[in-house]
Design a protein around this motif. Structure first.
Motif: not given
Length: 320
Positions: A85-87, A109-110, A136-137, A144-146
Motif C-alpha cells: 500500500g501507500l502507493y 500499512t493500513d 520501529r515503524l 498487522r500481518i499477525r
C-alpha cells in the motif's frame, strides 16, 4: 519518537506461548506477498503453518513492477494476499483494489498511524511508502500481518502470537544497534545521498540529512539540473561518500561522482544499499533484519562511524 524494548513485546497468554503447534489439519495457509520484506515477515510470523510466495525478488523495483499472468493466478488462488500500500506498488494498485472485493487482500500499512508518516514529494494525498527503513515503524506492519494471519486462520492464533513476540524482540535489538552504530558517525558527516529518496524514515529516525538523485518513486526523472545541484552539494558539504542501491541503476550516482571529480572534489561509492528489495534469497541479507543490519553497518562504516565488521549479529557477508 523512541520505543523501549518493552514497547516491542506483544502481550500473549501463557497458554498461547505453550500451545504453538505445527501446520493445521487443513494444510498450510497459502499466502502471496508483494515485496521481500513483507514475505519474510509473514514467514517469521506464520512459521510452518504458512507457505509464502513473494512476487518481487532481489533487485526488483516495486515502484515499476507490473503483475504477470503467473502472478495473477497466484494472487487469485491465495488464501491471503499481503501488499504494502501507500502507493509503493503503483503499477498494481488498481488490480489490488479490484482484488480486495474477494475479502482476502490486506494492505499491511493500513493501520499505521498517519501522523508517523512522511508526505510524498509528488502527490499531496499520498505518503512516502518506505516505512521499512525504520524498524520501529515496521513493528506496526508486523502486528498487522499477525492479525491478518489470525483472521485467515484463527486456529493458529497462539502460534502466530508467539512467533510475533520473538520477531519483535529482534526488531528491538536491531533498533538499538542502529542507535549505537549511527550515533558513532561524526555529526558533520551525517548526510546520506543515494540513487532515489528511499531513506526519509531512516534519516528522520537517526538524525541524517537524506538526499536522493530521484524522488520517492523511481519513476521520477533526474535531470541535468538535479545532477548539477547535487554535485554542488557534495562540494559545499564536503561529502566523501555516496551510495548506490541494489534495485536502482547506479548510473546517476556515478554521474555525481564523476561530476564532483571534474570540479576537484573526490567522492567514493560508500557501498550498495538495499532500498526497495532485500538481498539474495537464502542469505542473511535476504531477510528483513539482515537487510537493515547491512544498511546500518555499511552507512556507518563509510561515513566514519564505528561498527562491527560483520554487523549486529556477525552474520553479514564478507565485504558488506
Amino acid at each position: 519518537m523512541r520505543f523501549s524494548r518493552r514497547d516491542f513485546i506483544v502481550a500473549t497468554t501463557a497458554a498461547g506461548l505453550a500451545g504453538a503447534t505445527p501446520a493445521f489439519a487443513g494444510g498450510k495457509l497459502q499466502v502471496v506477498a508483494t515485496t521481500g520484506m513483507i514475505a519474510d515477515t509473514a514467514r517469521r510470523i506464520g512459521g510452518d503453518a504458512v507457505e509464502v510466495k513473494g512476487l518481487m525478488g532481489p533487485g526488483v523495483d516495486p515502484h515499476a513492477y507490473r503483475q504477470t499472468r503467473t502472478d495473477i493466478v497466484a494472487l487469485t488462488k491465495a488464501d491471503l494476499v499481503l501488499w504494502h500500500g501507500l502507493y509503493l506498488e503503483a503499477q498494481m494498485e488498481d488490480f489490488f483494489h479490484k482484488l480486495e472485493k474477494r475479502g482476502t487482500v490486506v494492505a499491511v500499512t493500513d493501520t499505521l498511524p498517519r501522523d508517523l508518516l512522511n508526505g510524498h514529494d509528488q502527490y499531496a494525498d499520498k505518503y512516502d511508502p518506505h516505512v521499512w527503513m525504520d524498524p520501529r515503524l515496521w513493528v506496526f506492519v508486523t502486528e498487522r500481518i499477525r492479525d491478518a494471519l489470525i483472521d485467515a486462520q484463527p486456529a493458529g492464533e497462539a502460534q502466530f502470537a508467539a512467533n510475533t513476540e520473538a520477531f519483535l524482540a529482534e526488531l528491538s535489538d536491531l533498533s538499538e544497534y542502529a542507535e549505537t552504530a549511527l550515533t558513532s558517525v561524526p555529526e558533520g558527516a551525517r548526510t546520506l545521498l543515494t540513487a532515489h529518496d528511499a531513506f526519509g524514515y531512516f534519516g528522520k529516525a537517526y538524525g541524517f540529512s537524506v538526499l536522493g538523485v530521484q524522488g520517492i518513486s523511481t519513476n521520477s526523472e533526474a535531470g541535468l539540473n538535479r545532477i548539477s545541484e547535487l554535485v554542488d552539494t557534495l562540494i559545499d558539504r564536503d561529502i566523501k561518500a555516496v551510495f548506490v542501491e541494489s534495485s536502482v541503476s547506479d548510473r546517476t550516482v556515478r554521474a555525481l561522482v564523476e561530476g564532483a571529480a571534474a570540479k576537484g572534489h573526490k567522492v567514493s561509492i560508500g557501498g550498495e544499499l538495499f532500498s526497495d528489495a532485500m538481498g539474495v534469497d537464502g542469505t542473511y541479507e535476504g531477510t528483513y533484519v539482515g537487510m537493515i543490519d547491512h544498511n546500518i553497518t555499511v552507512i556507518s562504516d563509510a561515513l566514519g562511524g564505528e561498527v562491527p565488521e560483520r554487523g549486529m549479529n556477525g552474520r553479514l557477508s564478507a565485504g558488506s
